[in-house]
Enzyme design. Structure first.
Site, short mmCIF file in Angstrom:
data_model
loop_
_atom_site.label_atom_id
_atom_site.label_comp_id
_atom_site.label_asym_id
_atom_site.label_seq_id
_atom_site.Cartn_x
_atom_site.Cartn_y
_atom_site.Cartn_z
N ARG A 297 0.82 -1.20 0.00
CA ARG A 297 0.00 0.00 0.00
C ARG A 297 0.87 1.27 0.00
NH1 ARG A 297 -2.71 2.12 5.51
NH2 ARG A 297 -3.99 3.72 4.55
N TYR B 172 4.30 4.76 3.07
CA TYR B 172 4.41 3.86 4.22
C TYR B 172 5.64 2.95 4.18
CZ TYR B 172 -0.36 5.43 4.95
OH TYR B 172 -1.46 6.21 5.15
N ASN C 253 -2.12 1.91 16.45
CA ASN C 253 -2.17 2.67 15.20
C ASN C 253 -3.60 2.49 14.69
OD1 ASN C 253 -2.14 3.76 12.68
ND2 ASN C 253 -0.18 2.84 12.06
N HIS D 280 -9.17 9.11 12.71
CA HIS D 280 -9.73 10.37 12.24
C HIS D 280 -11.25 10.42 12.31
CE1 HIS D 280 -5.69 10.81 10.76
NE2 HIS D 280 -5.83 9.86 9.85
N ASP E 120 -14.09 6.51 22.83
CA ASP E 120 -14.82 6.17 24.06
C ASP E 120 -14.29 4.88 24.68
OD1 ASP E 120 -16.36 8.43 23.91
OD2 ASP E 120 -18.13 7.43 23.10
N GLU F 191 -0.52 6.52 20.84
CA GLU F 191 -1.02 6.46 19.46
C GLU F 191 0.16 6.56 18.49
OE1 GLU F 191 -3.60 9.76 18.68
OE2 GLU F 191 -4.01 9.16 16.61
N HIS G 179 1.32 6.73 14.31
CA HIS G 179 1.09 6.79 12.86
C HIS G 179 2.47 6.75 12.21
CE1 HIS G 179 -3.15 7.79 13.29
NE2 HIS G 179 -2.76 8.54 14.31
N MET G 180 2.62 5.88 11.24
CA MET G 180 3.94 5.79 10.58
C MET G 180 4.28 7.05 9.82
SD MET G 180 3.66 1.90 9.31
CE MET G 180 1.96 2.19 8.92
N SER G 181 3.26 7.59 9.13
CA SER G 181 3.51 8.81 8.36
C SER G 181 3.31 10.02 9.27
CB SER G 181 2.53 8.88 7.17
OG SER G 181 1.19 8.93 7.63
N ARG H 219 -6.40 14.52 7.90
CA ARG H 219 -5.60 13.61 8.74
C ARG H 219 -4.99 14.35 9.94
NH1 ARG H 219 -5.03 8.93 5.53
NH2 ARG H 219 -5.10 9.47 3.32
C1 DQA Z 1 -1.69 5.97 9.27
C2 DQA Z 1 -2.12 7.39 8.86
C3 DQA Z 1 -3.61 7.45 8.62
O1 DQA Z 1 -3.99 8.75 8.21
C4 DQA Z 1 -4.00 6.48 7.53
O2 DQA Z 1 -5.40 6.45 7.36
C5 DQA Z 1 -3.47 5.10 7.73
C6 DQA Z 1 -2.11 4.95 8.26
C7 DQA Z 1 -0.15 5.89 9.46
O3 DQA Z 1 0.30 4.92 10.08
O4 DQA Z 1 0.58 6.75 8.96
O5 DQA Z 1 -4.11 4.12 7.38
O6 DQA Z 1 -2.28 5.67 10.53
#
Ligand code: DQA
Length: 155
Positions: free
Chosen positions: A26, A31, A82, A88, A95, A106, A108-110, A119
């Site tokens: 993907r 990523y 993640n 979002h 909750d 939390e 997020h890779m990006s 985002r």
């Molecule tokens: C993500 C960032 C999110 O915006 C996106 O929907 C993902 C991957 C990340 O790991 O960067 O699916 O969580």
């Protein structure tokens, strides 16, 4: 003489949301080339170093993710999540994370703040002690370190 009683390792649950099963295929420009199996291996290595146990999971279902978070209450000592796109959109996930009363990081890779405006906000951040983004898959290892530190500091 006291014999050494092995301490039970704390459990940290590592949860992955939708489309993360597609890692490696993907949008590799965003990523990278690593797969979700590679992420799990990285987390297992970090867990060994930190002397914690992990339960690593991925689902595409919002309801399943919510149920897995709920199951952490009384079972786990912390959560790395993640939430992918559900971060979002999902108040239900927020909750659930508030309900379990555990340290949450939390990931997020990006770097979501350098991407589309939709985002930039995540509901999950309101339940998280910290947020790591933009560090690629290494962000998971940093998140595990952070949760392990919190568990140790808070007994
Ligand atoms: C993500 C960032 C999110 O915006 C996106 O929907 C993902 C991957 C990340 O790991 O960067 O699916 O969580």
């Amino acid at each position: 003489m006291l014999s050494a009683v092995p301490m039970k390792r704390p459990l940290i649950v590592v949860l992955n949301g939708p489309n993360l099963n597609m890692l490696g295929l993907r949008q590799p420009d965003i990523y990278g080339a690593a797969t979700l199996d590679d992420v799990e291996q990285l987390c297992l290595q970090a867990a060994e170093r930190l002397d914690v146990t992990i339960d690593f999971r991925q689902t595409n279902g919002e309801g399943e993710l919510v149920s897995w978070v709920q199951e952490c209450r009384g079972r786990a000592s912390g959560i790395v999540i993640n939430p992918a796109a559900y971060g979002h959109t999902s108040i239900a996930l927020l909750d659930a994370l508030l309900a379990v009363e555990l340290p949450v990081i939390e990931v997020h890779m990006s770097n979501i703040h350098r991407r589309e405006a939709f985002r930039h906000h995540t509901y999950v951040s309101q339940a998280a002690r910290g947020v790591i983004c933009g560090l690629g898959i290494r962000g998971y290892a940093h998140a595990l370190q952070a949760v392990a530190d919190m568990i140790e500091d808070e007994g």
